[in-house]
Design a protein around this motif. Structure first.
Motif, short mmCIF file in Angstrom:
data_model
loop_
_atom_site.label_atom_id
_atom_site.label_comp_id
_atom_site.label_asym_id
_atom_site.label_seq_id
_atom_site.Cartn_x
_atom_site.Cartn_y
_atom_site.Cartn_z
N TRP A 1 48.71 -33.66 38.26
CA TRP A 1 49.07 -33.23 36.92
C TRP A 1 50.48 -32.93 36.77
O TRP A 1 50.95 -32.40 37.95
N SER A 2 51.31 -33.44 35.87
CA SER A 2 52.83 -33.12 35.73
C SER A 2 53.03 -32.90 34.11
O SER A 2 52.07 -33.20 33.41
N VAL A 3 54.07 -32.08 34.18
CA VAL A 3 54.69 -32.05 32.84
C VAL A 3 56.03 -32.53 32.92
O VAL A 3 56.80 -31.99 33.47
N LYS A 4 56.59 -33.36 31.82
CA LYS A 4 57.69 -33.63 31.77
C LYS A 4 57.91 -33.89 29.96
O LYS A 4 57.44 -34.37 29.59
N ARG A 5 59.32 -33.31 29.97
CA ARG A 5 59.84 -32.88 28.20
C ARG A 5 58.46 -32.74 27.56
O ARG A 5 58.42 -33.38 26.41
N GLY A 6 57.61 -31.72 27.71
CA GLY A 6 56.58 -31.28 26.83
C GLY A 6 55.17 -32.08 26.86
O GLY A 6 54.32 -31.69 26.44
N VAL A 7 55.32 -33.22 27.85
CA VAL A 7 54.18 -34.01 27.88
C VAL A 7 53.65 -33.76 29.39
O VAL A 7 53.99 -33.90 30.27
N LEU A 8 52.09 -33.34 29.19
CA LEU A 8 51.17 -33.32 30.23
C LEU A 8 50.48 -34.48 30.69
O LEU A 8 49.97 -35.08 29.59
N CYS A 9 50.76 -34.71 31.72
CA CYS A 9 49.80 -35.94 32.38
C CYS A 9 49.10 -35.95 33.59
O CYS A 9 49.40 -34.84 34.32
N ILE A 10 47.80 -36.40 33.61
CA ILE A 10 46.79 -36.25 34.53
C ILE A 10 46.58 -37.67 35.14
O ILE A 10 46.46 -38.80 34.53
#
Length: 166
Positions: A83-92
């Motif tokens: 999982w990651s977070v970039k510019r307030g967007v969490l992605c799995i």
């Protein structure tokens, strides 16, 4: 047994969207900015997002950015990823594993599951799934029936990972 990604994606969306049944979706608030990525990461780290459709089922967002998921519907399958977070967007991003003959089958998600986070002028954080247009107020984990602190499905995931060698 072939594992379908849709079970996990539907489960994740259902749990995080409908976990708080007393809330309703709203249009995107005005005067917002992307939520700080560290704030988003701190909120989700070390929590399980529980899926009503799997009973039990869910995804754990752990340390080292590892994500691990299980769904009772596909009880001999497990998913592992990041999982990651970039510019307030969490992605799995998950890879699904299952027993296939004498070996192990695997398939990465075709699509990433992402949740955008914004903060309004009053400091309230909102989230939206894969840009669907509906925005939901972010609730504290203790108030969200679709979330829990810690790795709630650890024993099932650990057993399956050991069995499948992943």
């Amino acid at each position: 047994m072939y594992f379908r990604k849709s079970i996990y994606l539907v489960g994740f969306v259902a749990a995080t969207t409908f976990g708080a049944t007393t809330l309703h979706a709203d249009p995107k608030p005005k005067n917002t900015k992307a939520t700080d990525s560290q704030t988003v990461a701190n909120f989700y780290a070390g929590t399980s997002r529980l899926w009503k459709s799997c009973k039990p089922g869910g995804v754990y967002l752990g340390g080292g950015w590892e994500a691990q998921a299980y769904c009772k519907r596909k009880s001999e399958s497990v998913s592992v990823g990041k999982w990651s977070v970039k510019r307030g967007v969490l992605c799995i991003d998950l890879v699904h594993y299952w027993q296939q003959g004498d070996g192990v089958g695997s398939k990465p998600n075709d699509d990433r599951e992402c949740i955008a986070h914004i903060t309004d002028a009053d400091g309230q954080i909102w989230r939206s799934w894969n840009d669907d247009g509906d925005w939901w107020r972010l609730q504290a984990v203790k108030d969200d029936k679709g979330a829990a602190k810690g790795f709630k499905l650890k024993s099932k995931v650990t057993r399956l990972r050991k069995k499948l060698g992943v």
